[in-house]
Design a protein around this motif. Structure first.
Motif, PDB file in Angstrom:
ATOM      1  N   GLU A 128      10.894 -14.209   1.080  1.00 30.42           N
ATOM      2  CA  GLU A 128      10.147 -12.489   0.866  1.00 30.42           C
ATOM      3  C   GLU A 128      10.121 -11.777   1.667  1.00 30.42           C
ATOM      4  OE1 GLU A 128       6.140 -12.501  -0.859  1.00 30.42           O
ATOM      5  OE2 GLU A 128       5.658 -14.689  -1.480  1.00 30.42           O
ATOM      6  N   LEU A 129      11.004 -12.180   2.498  1.00 34.70           N
ATOM      7  CA  LEU A 129      11.635 -11.355   3.900  1.00 34.70           C
ATOM      8  C   LEU A 129      11.428  -9.564   3.385  1.00 34.70           C
ATOM      9  CD1 LEU A 129      14.238 -13.021   5.927  1.00 34.70           C
ATOM     10  CD2 LEU A 129      11.746 -13.087   6.020  1.00 34.70           C
ATOM     11  N   PRO A 130      10.844  -8.783   4.151  1.00 37.55           N
ATOM     12  CA  PRO A 130      10.917  -7.686   3.533  1.00 37.55           C
ATOM     13  C   PRO A 130      12.064  -6.998   3.597  1.00 37.55           C
ATOM     14  CG  PRO A 130       9.368  -8.124   6.329  1.00 37.55           C
ATOM     15  CD  PRO A 130       9.363  -9.076   5.364  1.00 37.55           C
ATOM     16  N   GLU A 131      12.091  -6.306   2.427  1.00 37.78           N
ATOM     17  CA  GLU A 131      13.417  -5.456   2.550  1.00 37.78           C
ATOM     18  C   GLU A 131      13.970  -4.650   3.565  1.00 37.78           C
ATOM     19  OE1 GLU A 131      13.422  -3.325  -1.641  1.00 37.78           O
ATOM     20  OE2 GLU A 131      13.133  -4.997  -2.545  1.00 37.78           O
ATOM     21  N   ASN A 132      12.444  -3.571   4.466  1.00 37.52           N
ATOM     22  CA  ASN A 132      13.018  -2.151   5.560  1.00 37.52           C
ATOM     23  C   ASN A 132      11.705  -2.769   5.954  1.00 37.52           C
ATOM     24  OD1 ASN A 132      13.592  -0.289   6.264  1.00 37.52           O
ATOM     25  ND2 ASN A 132      13.344   1.012   5.174  1.00 37.52           N
ATOM     26  N   GLU A 133      12.572  -2.723   7.204  1.00 39.88           N
ATOM     27  CA  GLU A 133      11.639  -3.640   8.601  1.00 39.88           C
ATOM     28  C   GLU A 133      10.372  -1.645   8.534  1.00 39.88           C
ATOM     29  OE1 GLU A 133      14.274  -3.631   9.049  1.00 39.88           O
ATOM     30  OE2 GLU A 133      15.711  -5.238   9.712  1.00 39.88           O
ATOM     31  N   LEU A 134      10.726  -0.717   8.659  1.00 38.93           N
ATOM     32  CA  LEU A 134      10.310   0.667   8.559  1.00 38.93           C
ATOM     33  C   LEU A 134       9.911   1.877   7.606  1.00 38.93           C
ATOM     34  CD1 LEU A 134      12.865   1.977  11.417  1.00 38.93           C
ATOM     35  CD2 LEU A 134      10.702   0.685  12.414  1.00 38.93           C
ATOM     36  N   ASP A 135       8.675   1.894   7.880  1.00 41.28           N
ATOM     37  CA  ASP A 135       8.408   2.876   6.441  1.00 41.28           C
ATOM     38  C   ASP A 135       8.811   4.026   6.494  1.00 41.28           C
ATOM     39  OD1 ASP A 135       6.721   4.566   8.041  1.00 41.28           O
ATOM     40  OD2 ASP A 135       4.874   3.304   7.821  1.00 41.28           O
ATOM     41  N   GLU A 136       8.541   5.105   5.556  1.00 41.49           N
ATOM     42  CA  GLU A 136       8.935   6.179   5.596  1.00 41.49           C
ATOM     43  C   GLU A 136       8.614   6.987   6.763  1.00 41.49           C
ATOM     44  OE1 GLU A 136       5.557   6.272   3.261  1.00 41.49           O
ATOM     45  OE2 GLU A 136       7.311   4.802   3.670  1.00 41.49           O
ATOM     46  N   ASP A 137       7.399   7.126   7.994  1.00 41.24           N
ATOM     47  CA  ASP A 137       6.934   7.383   9.098  1.00 41.24           C
ATOM     48  C   ASP A 137       8.619   6.287   9.910  1.00 41.24           C
ATOM     49  OD1 ASP A 137       5.749   9.513   7.670  1.00 41.24           O
ATOM     50  OD2 ASP A 137       4.012   7.816   7.437  1.00 41.24           O
ATOM     51  N   ASP A 138       9.243   5.952  10.125  1.00 46.36           N
ATOM     52  CA  ASP A 138       9.625   5.287  11.021  1.00 46.36           C
ATOM     53  C   ASP A 138       8.693   4.369  11.740  1.00 46.36           C
ATOM     54  OD1 ASP A 138      12.042   5.689  10.584  1.00 46.36           O
ATOM     55  OD2 ASP A 138      12.222   7.941  11.667  1.00 46.36           O
ATOM     56  N   HIS A 139       7.534   3.739  11.150  1.00 52.71           N
ATOM     57  CA  HIS A 139       6.219   3.064  11.837  1.00 52.71           C
ATOM     58  C   HIS A 139       6.677   1.557  11.672  1.00 52.71           C
ATOM     59  CE1 HIS A 139       3.539   6.146  12.085  1.00 52.71           C
ATOM     60  NE2 HIS A 139       4.944   6.488  13.509  1.00 52.71           N
ATOM     61  N   LEU A 140       7.062   0.486  11.838  1.00 53.48           N
ATOM     62  CA  LEU A 140       7.146  -1.211  11.444  1.00 53.48           C
ATOM     63  C   LEU A 140       6.374  -1.645  10.759  1.00 53.48           C
ATOM     64  CD1 LEU A 140       7.456  -2.740  14.716  1.00 53.48           C
ATOM     65  CD2 LEU A 140       9.406  -2.266  13.120  1.00 53.48           C
ATOM     66  N   ARG A 141       6.416  -1.435   9.130  1.00 50.37           N
ATOM     67  CA  ARG A 141       5.137  -2.401   7.978  1.00 50.37           C
ATOM     68  C   ARG A 141       4.752  -3.053   8.085  1.00 50.37           C
ATOM     69  NH1 ARG A 141       7.236   0.206   3.686  1.00 50.37           N
ATOM     70  NH2 ARG A 141       9.310   1.276   3.652  1.00 50.37           N
ATOM     71  N   PRO A 142       3.545  -3.694   8.005  1.00 51.44           N
ATOM     72  CA  PRO A 142       2.561  -4.421   8.300  1.00 51.44           C
ATOM     73  C   PRO A 142       3.117  -5.695   7.426  1.00 51.44           C
ATOM     74  CG  PRO A 142       1.599  -2.400   7.410  1.00 51.44           C
ATOM     75  CD  PRO A 142       2.863  -2.308   7.517  1.00 51.44           C
ATOM     76  N   GLU A 143       4.166  -5.439   6.204  1.00 51.33           N
ATOM     77  CA  GLU A 143       4.565  -7.430   6.120  1.00 51.33           C
ATOM     78  C   GLU A 143       5.036  -7.437   6.698  1.00 51.33           C
ATOM     79  OE1 GLU A 143       5.921  -3.605   3.011  1.00 51.33           O
ATOM     80  OE2 GLU A 143       3.960  -3.859   4.938  1.00 51.33           O
TER      81      GLU A 143
END
Length: 473
Positions: free
Chosen positions: A17-32
């Motif tokens: 279950e690796l996250p598909e993208n490391e960054l969210d729409e604000d270019d912050h690292l996703r918690p997951e």
């Protein structure tokens, strides 16, 4: 499992279950994503952790460490050690970087510093203890050691600390072809630069050539004919805030730094200035509130000490304002409504003073307010304070009459509101300007003086007018 403090969810299976993208729409690292990395570290799967972290930009790797709970950072650092190069440390928060640097040997720190430009290497070394600094410097190559020691000899937050020694300088008798051959043939040149500095035999800058000019000019043209002779030179001892203002004013990408004899000793680039502008702007806001550096990674003991110091000072000023109230305790005892209304006058004056103070401190920091326009600024704020005071006085006067039906009380509080707003407007300008004239940072101490003046004058004006008016007699 490492306690990531990010969410109460169960451990993520990093293999499925690796996250598909490391960054969210604000270019912050996703918690997951952060949880996935920390879970891999906790499971001893360092290879998986490196696979997750490897694609990140150095700035995002630095963010990852800042978002990781302090007890878990050492384990994360061991797992991804091969990814922790100088660029990552250069982007890292000061307190987080200090935690990790403390775990490294002097030789390892020296290896990191050798990878960086001088300014970034100095940023890593300057906050270390003297014994640790000496150990790291001994582990450096002689040339790197000499450059960093020279930078550390300059005052903190000066151009000398901010500049990098790696630059391109050529003599003015060269042709454009000579410059091109030099740039292509020399192996030890810096790779990040936007202009070539032109110097005379004494190594004093006499002009500058943008790379775009060099690329578009025939090779036989002399550098002296194509260079721009007018340039902004930065003295090596100039404060970094003033350096940032020059970059902003003249729209600079880079600038030459000169020593007391006018010789070229380094350059400052705009990427460093962006950090300085952000840092200085944040410092002024936090200093006005007495909150210290305001860094969420700062150790709690430092934060408590800084905030408590200013809270104790404010306690003293509050007691002084309370002593003014004590002078009119007989009047308050005869007419209890005064005790209900007097915080309104002092509170509104404090808010008005804070508004003016924020504007003036910003104007001083950005060089908008100078000795040539100080009087105009005072007159301007006095007019604003008079307009605000009359408006607020009318509103509070009418409101008091509607609620309490006492004409004299309404007039007294209206006049007190006008007086305290005028005091707030003048104090908000005069206090920071005076402190600035005495070379005292107005962002640090102005708020205490302005608040004391507005509180004291608010109580004195309201209770004094009530006593003269004979309210409660």
């Amino acid at each position: 499992m490492v306690d990531s403090e990010l969410a109460p969810d169960d451990t993520i299976d990093t293999e499925n279950e690796l996250p598909e993208n490391e960054l969210d729409e604000d270019d912050h690292l996703r918690p997951e994503f952060i949880r996935a990395v920390l879970d891999a570290v906790a499971a001893g799967n360092d290879e998986e952790a490196r696979a997750l972290v490897g694609p990140l930009h150095p700035a995002d790797i630095a963010d990852l460490f800042e978002l990781t709970p302090q007890p878990d950072r050492a384990a994360l650092a061991r797992a991804v050690a091969e990814l922790l190069d100088g660029d990552v440390f250069a982007e890292m928060n000061d307190y987080v970087r200090e935690d990790l640097i403390d775990a490294l040997s002097p030789t390892e720190v020296a290896d990191l510093a050798a990878e960086l430009d001088t300014d970034d290497a100095v940023a890593i070394i300057e906050d270390m203890d003297e014994d640790e600094q000496r150990a790291v410097l001994r582990a450096l190559d002689p040339d790197d050691r000499a450059a960093i020691e020279e930078a550390l000899s300059y005052p903190e937050e000066s151009a000398g600390r901010l500049m990098q020694r790696e630059l391109i300088a050529v003599p003015e008798h060269w042709t454009v072809g000579d410059v091109m051959a030099y740039l292509r043939g020399a192996q030890e040149l810096t790779t990040d630069f936007w202009e070539v500095f032109v110097v005379d035999p004494q190594h004093k800058p006499v002009g500058t050539c943008a790379l775009s000019w060099i690329l578009r000019t025939p090779e036989w043209v002399s550098v002296a004919d194509v260079m721009q002779r007018e340039q902004t030179l930065i003295p090596v001892d100039m404060d970094q805030e003033e350096v940032a203002l020059r970059f902003q004013k003249y729209a600079l990408i880079s600038a030459a730094v000169v020593d007391g004899a006018g010789r070229l000793v380094g350059m400052i680039t705009v990427d460093d200035i962006v950090h300085i502008i952000q840092q200085e702007a944040g410092e002024d806001v936090l200093r006005l509130s007495g909150a210290g550096e305001g860094d969420i990674n700062e150790p709690i003991r430092f934060t408590v000490r800084t905030r408590l110091t200013w809270l104790v000072v404010n306690l003293g000023t509050a007691m002084f304002a309370a002593s003014v109230v004590g002078l009119f305790q007989d009047t308050i005892a005869r007419f209890a409504l005064l005790a209900v209304l007097m915080p309104i006058v002092s509170g509104m004056g404090g808010n008005a003073g804070t508004q003016t103070l924020a504007v003036v401190v910003r104007a001083l920091a950005t060089n908008q307010l100078t000795s040539s326009n100080t009087v105009r600024m005072i007159v301007r704020e006095f007019r604003i304070a008079a307009a605000n005071g009359l408006s607020l006085g009318l509103l509070i006067g009418v409101g008091t009459y509607v609620v309490f039906g006492n004409r004299d009380l309404s007039l007294v509080i209206a006049l007190a509101m006008v007086i305290n707003n005028l005091v707030a407007g003048l104090a908000g300008v005069i206090v920071p300007v005076t402190l600035d004239r005495f070379r005292i940072d107005p962002a640090v101490s102005s708020a205490v003086f302005v608040t004391t003046m507005t509180d004291t004058m608010g109580f004195f004006a309201f209770l004094g007018l009530a006593s003269l008016w004979g309210l409660g007699a």
